[in-house]
Structure formats: structure tokens, C-alpha cells
Enzyme design. Structure first.
Site, short mmCIF file in Angstrom:
data_model
loop_
_atom_site.label_atom_id
_atom_site.label_comp_id
_atom_site.label_asym_id
_atom_site.label_seq_id
_atom_site.Cartn_x
_atom_site.Cartn_y
_atom_site.Cartn_z
N ASP A 98 0.84 -1.19 0.00
CA ASP A 98 0.00 0.00 0.00
C ASP A 98 0.88 1.25 0.00
O ASP A 98 1.92 1.27 0.65
CB ASP A 98 -0.89 -0.01 1.25
CG ASP A 98 -1.91 1.11 1.24
OD1 ASP A 98 -2.69 1.19 0.28
OD2 ASP A 98 -1.93 1.92 2.18
N GLU A 183 -1.87 -1.53 -5.86
CA GLU A 183 -3.12 -0.88 -6.17
C GLU A 183 -2.98 -0.21 -7.53
O GLU A 183 -1.93 0.35 -7.83
CB GLU A 183 -3.35 0.16 -5.08
CG GLU A 183 -4.68 0.78 -5.05
CD GLU A 183 -4.70 1.86 -3.98
OE1 GLU A 183 -5.46 2.80 -4.15
OE2 GLU A 183 -3.92 1.75 -3.01
N ASP A 265 -2.95 1.41 7.65
CA ASP A 265 -2.24 1.10 6.41
C ASP A 265 -1.95 -0.39 6.25
O ASP A 265 -2.06 -0.94 5.15
CB ASP A 265 -0.93 1.89 6.34
CG ASP A 265 -1.18 3.39 6.33
OD1 ASP A 265 -2.28 3.80 5.89
OD2 ASP A 265 -0.29 4.15 6.77
#
Ligand SMILES: [Zn+2]
Length: 308
Positions: A98, A183, A265
Site C-alpha cells: 500500500d 493498487e 495502512d
């Protein structure tokens, strides 16, 4: 230019501005590379080069590109085959990655990778140089050029440090893991926030992704990019319950249904990993971007064994 205009008409970006790129490409007939010395066509003396790293043993460059960046520095890059780059033996490890602003990266393993240490100071320096440049009148020839060079130099310094860090990180992550889930940040998401920190973070994200992808190809690993349509921050990675509102300042939270304490996170990185692995198993819901068949089936088998 095509991409720039497509993004402009799609209202994702401003009208493209001209950007000059000074570079020249030499094919085998245009240069000579002998005993570690590079001589370009029409030059009598070899170039005086400060090497960033040695060429792989026995490598013979097929193309040489000479370029100059905005800060006025000259670069030579050589395209060559490195026989030592081979796919690594596959392992079953997978990681979700992330990105964030306060941390460069957060991994599903719980590890957090901080932003480069000097960046806050560099950023202040960049903002100052940009203010100086803005103050110079359009017609103010020499001083304006000087101010612009200064901005370019600070930019180059930040980019260099970032790139160095990103190279080390991507090499490590790709070597350690068979599957890497990231992502898929769209352009629209990326231009919404205009702060300098965001701009730098976005630029390094695309660089990170491209490094991850080409290194994965070298070493036979899979990179899966998942669309962020699911609420990765609000979803409990343990039981799948959906939490309520989650403003950006909430860094830790506890799931109301299962009581698991989450780091915001790390939880998001875990959800990314789960979404990416779901793709390799059933191919539904999210869109995988790049993956090589070999490692993917190994991952599939492993998962199927675990969940009969
Ligand atoms: Zn839960």
C-alpha cells in the site's frame, strides 16, 4: 502526446505543455565500446564517464543514448543483455503493498517503509526555489534561466534519492516474493490532490510500479494491480466487516465485530493482498493487470490446498 491529450479531453489533466527532451540515440555503427571506454561517432577521444555501476561482465551495448536533464547534467545509458539475469526459483510468498503519504510503503506483513530521511528539507528547498522562480519577471532573461536551473537541480536531487531507494526496495521485494499485489492508481485519483508532497509521492509511485514490473519479468515473478473500488481502509482484513467513516487522521482502529486492532495502512495492504490473490484463484471481481502463467499456477495450487 496521445496520452496527454486523452487525459486532457477526459478532464483528468491540464492542457499538455511542451517539454523539450534533449537526447540522441546511437546504434552500433555510431559508437565504439572497447576496454570500458565509449567513443561516439566523429569524436576522436573517448568520453570521460562517471559510471553509476559497472556493465555486466562480457556485455556489449547494442544502443547508446546520450541525454541531458533539466538540471543540465549529461547522461549516457547503454542497452545490453545481461546473461546473469535469469528467473529465480519460484516460492509461494505473496505480499500486498500500500502507498501512502506519511509512509512511502506499507506491506501486508506489517512492515512500514519510511520516506527518505532528507525529503522534508529537500521539499522546503524546492518550494523556496519555486517561489524565487515565480518572482522573476517573464522578460528577465539571465536571472530567470538561473532560477529555473536551481529548481531543476533541487528536483533532480529529490528524484535521484528517491530512485535510489526505489531500486533497492523493488529489488528486495521482487526477490523475496512470488506474487506482489499493488493498487492500480488511476490518473483521475492522482490529480485530485495538488500538494507538493502528493506530486512527489505520485511520481515515485509510477516509477515504483514500473520498476516492480520489469524486475518481476526478469526474475519470473507476478505483479497484480487491483482496482481500488473496494473500501480497503474500512474493511476488516480479519473478518470482512465494514467499519463506519474513516477520516484520514484515524491511524488505528478496532473492528466492532471481531475486536481485531488494526493499523490503518497495514489493514489496507492486507486487503489488497487478499483481493489480488482472489484474482489468481477465481479471476472475479478485480482486474489483474500483468501476471505470468508459471508462478500464478503455483500460487493457485497453494491456495487450493489450504482451502479445500
Ligand atoms: Zn473484524
Amino acid at each position: 502526446m496521445q496520452t496527454a491529450f486523452t487525459n486532457f479531453f477526459g478532464k483528468r489533466a491540464k492542457y499538455p505543455r511542451f517539454k523539450s527532451r534533449k537526447s540522441a540515440e546511437y546504434t552500433t555503427s555510431g559508437f565504439r565500446f572497447r576496454d570500458g571506454k565509449l567513443t561516439l561517432a566523429k569524436m576522436s577521444e573517448p568520453l570521460d564517464i562517471v559510471w553509476s555501476r559497472p556493465l555486466p561482465a562480457g556485455a556489449q551495448p547494442s544502443t547508446v543514448t546520450v541525454s541531458q536533464d533539466g538540471a543540465g547534467r549529461w547522461f549516457v545509458s547503454m542497452l545490453c543483455d545481461d546473461p546473469s539475469v535469469k528467473p529465480l526459483s519460484s516460492n509461494g510468498d505473496a505480499v500486498g503493498i500500500d502507498v501512502g503519504l506519511d509512509h512511502l510503503l506499507t506491506l501486508s506483513t506489517g512492515e512500514k517503509i519510511a520516506n527518505p530521511r532528507h525529503e522534508r528539507r529537500d521539499r522546503a528547498r524546492l518550494a523556496k526555489a519555486q517561489r524565487e522562480l515565480a518572482k522573476k519577471a517573464k522578460g528577465d532573461g539571465a536571472n530567470r534561466v538561473k532560477a529555473r536551473r536551481k529548481v531543476a537541480r533541487v528536483h533532480a536531487r529529490i528524484a535521484d534519492r528517491r530512485r535510489d531507494l526505489l531500486h533497492k526496495l523493488t529489488t528486495r521485494l521482487v526477490r523475496e516474493n512470488q506474487t506482489l499485489v499493488i493498487e492500480d492508481l488511476t490518473v483521475r485519483n492522482m490529480v485530485r490532490n495538488h500538494t507538493l508532497a502528493r506530486a512527489i509521492s505520485d511520481a515515485s509511485w509510477s516509477e515504483f510500479r514500473s520498476m516492480l514490473e520489469y524486475k518481476a519479468t526478469w526474475w519470473g515473478r507476478n505483479v497484480i494491480a487491483v482496482d481500488r473500488f473496494f473500501p480497503s481502509s474500512k474493511l476488516c482484513s480479519h473478518c470482512g466487516a465494514l467499519a463506519g467513516k474513516m477520516p484520514l487522521n484515524v491511524r488505528t482502529w478496532t473492528c466492532a465485530s471481531c475486536g481485531t486492532a488494526h493499523d490503518r495502512d497495514v489493514n489496507a495492504a492486507r486487503n489488497l493482498l487478499a483481493a489480488g490473490l482472489a484474482v489468481t484463484v477465481c479471476g472475479a471481481g478485480v482486474r489483474p493487470q500483468r501476471s505470468s502463467p508459471g508462478g500464478q499456477s503455483a500460487m493457485k495450487q497453494k491456495l487450493l490446498r489450504r482451502e479445500p
